[in-house]
Design a protein around this motif. Structure first.
Motif, short mmCIF file in Angstrom:
data_model
loop_
_atom_site.label_atom_id
_atom_site.label_comp_id
_atom_site.label_asym_id
_atom_site.label_seq_id
_atom_site.Cartn_x
_atom_site.Cartn_y
_atom_site.Cartn_z
N ASP A 157 0.86 -1.17 0.00
CA ASP A 157 0.00 0.00 0.00
C ASP A 157 0.91 1.24 0.00
OD1 ASP A 157 -2.63 1.41 0.60
OD2 ASP A 157 -1.38 1.99 2.32
N LEU A 158 0.56 2.27 -0.75
CA LEU A 158 1.41 3.45 -0.88
C LEU A 158 1.72 4.08 0.47
CD1 LEU A 158 2.91 5.37 -2.72
CD2 LEU A 158 0.80 6.68 -3.00
N ALA A 159 0.76 4.16 1.36
CA ALA A 159 0.99 4.76 2.68
C ALA A 159 2.02 3.96 3.47
CB ALA A 159 -0.32 4.85 3.46
N LEU A 160 1.94 2.63 3.41
CA LEU A 160 2.90 1.78 4.11
C LEU A 160 4.28 1.92 3.48
CD1 LEU A 160 3.68 -0.34 6.19
CD2 LEU A 160 2.85 -2.09 4.61
N LEU A 161 4.34 1.95 2.16
CA LEU A 161 5.61 2.11 1.46
C LEU A 161 6.29 3.43 1.86
CD1 LEU A 161 7.65 1.11 -0.63
CD2 LEU A 161 6.27 2.24 -2.39
N GLU A 162 5.55 4.50 1.89
CA GLU A 162 6.10 5.80 2.28
C GLU A 162 6.59 5.78 3.73
OE1 GLU A 162 2.96 8.50 1.31
OE2 GLU A 162 3.56 8.61 -0.81
N ARG A 209 10.62 6.19 4.87
CA ARG A 209 11.03 7.26 5.76
C ARG A 209 12.16 6.79 6.68
NH1 ARG A 209 6.02 9.59 8.49
NH2 ARG A 209 6.28 7.70 9.68
N ASP A 210 12.16 5.51 7.08
CA ASP A 210 13.14 4.98 8.03
C ASP A 210 14.15 4.03 7.43
OD1 ASP A 210 12.06 6.36 10.23
OD2 ASP A 210 10.53 4.81 10.51
N PHE A 211 13.86 3.44 6.28
CA PHE A 211 14.74 2.42 5.70
C PHE A 211 15.13 2.80 4.29
CE2 PHE A 211 12.10 0.21 8.80
CZ PHE A 211 13.06 -0.46 9.56
N ARG A 212 16.40 2.49 3.98
CA ARG A 212 16.88 2.71 2.62
C ARG A 212 17.61 1.44 2.19
NH1 ARG A 212 20.36 7.80 2.48
NH2 ARG A 212 19.94 7.69 0.27
N LEU A 233 24.20 5.22 -1.08
CA LEU A 233 23.13 5.93 -0.38
C LEU A 233 23.58 7.27 0.21
CD1 LEU A 233 21.50 2.84 1.36
CD2 LEU A 233 20.62 4.14 -0.60
N GLY A 234 24.85 7.64 -0.04
CA GLY A 234 25.31 8.97 0.35
C GLY A 234 25.90 9.08 1.74
N TYR A 235 26.22 7.95 2.35
CA TYR A 235 26.86 8.02 3.66
C TYR A 235 28.36 8.23 3.49
CZ TYR A 235 22.46 6.37 5.51
OH TYR A 235 21.14 6.26 5.84
#
Length: 149
Positions: free
Chosen positions: A13-18, A22-25, A63-65
């Protein structure tokens, strides 16, 4: 059977994906990128990584770290294995000279050239106490270690 079992895809679901994003990459790392990360860690930081940790190093960079204390967005990565377990991959990445410069015990450097041991089966001796059996097993194992390593 679920849709994921059939399609081999997970649709969120888009809401769950967003929320998750937000916390995982994450990043996808090819074998070539892993080898490059392993080589870079050795050349730039004098650090010999195992392949699993090299995947994390490559992903962090994508990922830019930063591994440079002067830059923002630092990262800490925990190593997951010894490079000794992956002689072919590590020596292929850092070169035979690099591999030979690493301070590994000679017994660790030579593991690939040793024959595997057959499993040892310790059988309980009827009438023996646990302490007696543990003592015998300990003596046998110490002898194996002393004679082979």
């Amino acid at each position: 059977m679920t849709t994921m079992d059939t399609t081999k895809k997970l649709t969120l679901d888009l809401a769950l994906l967003e929320l998750l994003q937000r916390d995982f990459r994450s990043a996808r790392i090819t074998d070539d990128k892993m080898i490059l990360a392993l080589r870079s860690a050795y050349e730039e930081h004098n650090y010999v990584s195992d392949p699993h940790t090299a995947v994390a190093l490559a992903a962090a960079e994508i990922l830019g770290y930063s591994f440079d204390n002067e830059k923002r967005n630092p990262v800490a990565i925990l190593a997951t294995a010894s490079p000794c377990k992956f002689c072919d991959v590590v020596s292929g990445a850092i070169g035979e000279d690099g591999w030979n410069e690493i301070i590994f015990p000679d017994s660790a450097k030579d593991l690939d050239n040793r024959a595997e041991f057959e499993p040892f089966h310790y059988i309980y001796r009827e009438g023996a106490t646990i302490e007696e059996m543990q003592s015998e097993w300990k003596e046998n194992m110490l002898e194996i270690i002393q004679n082979n390593f």
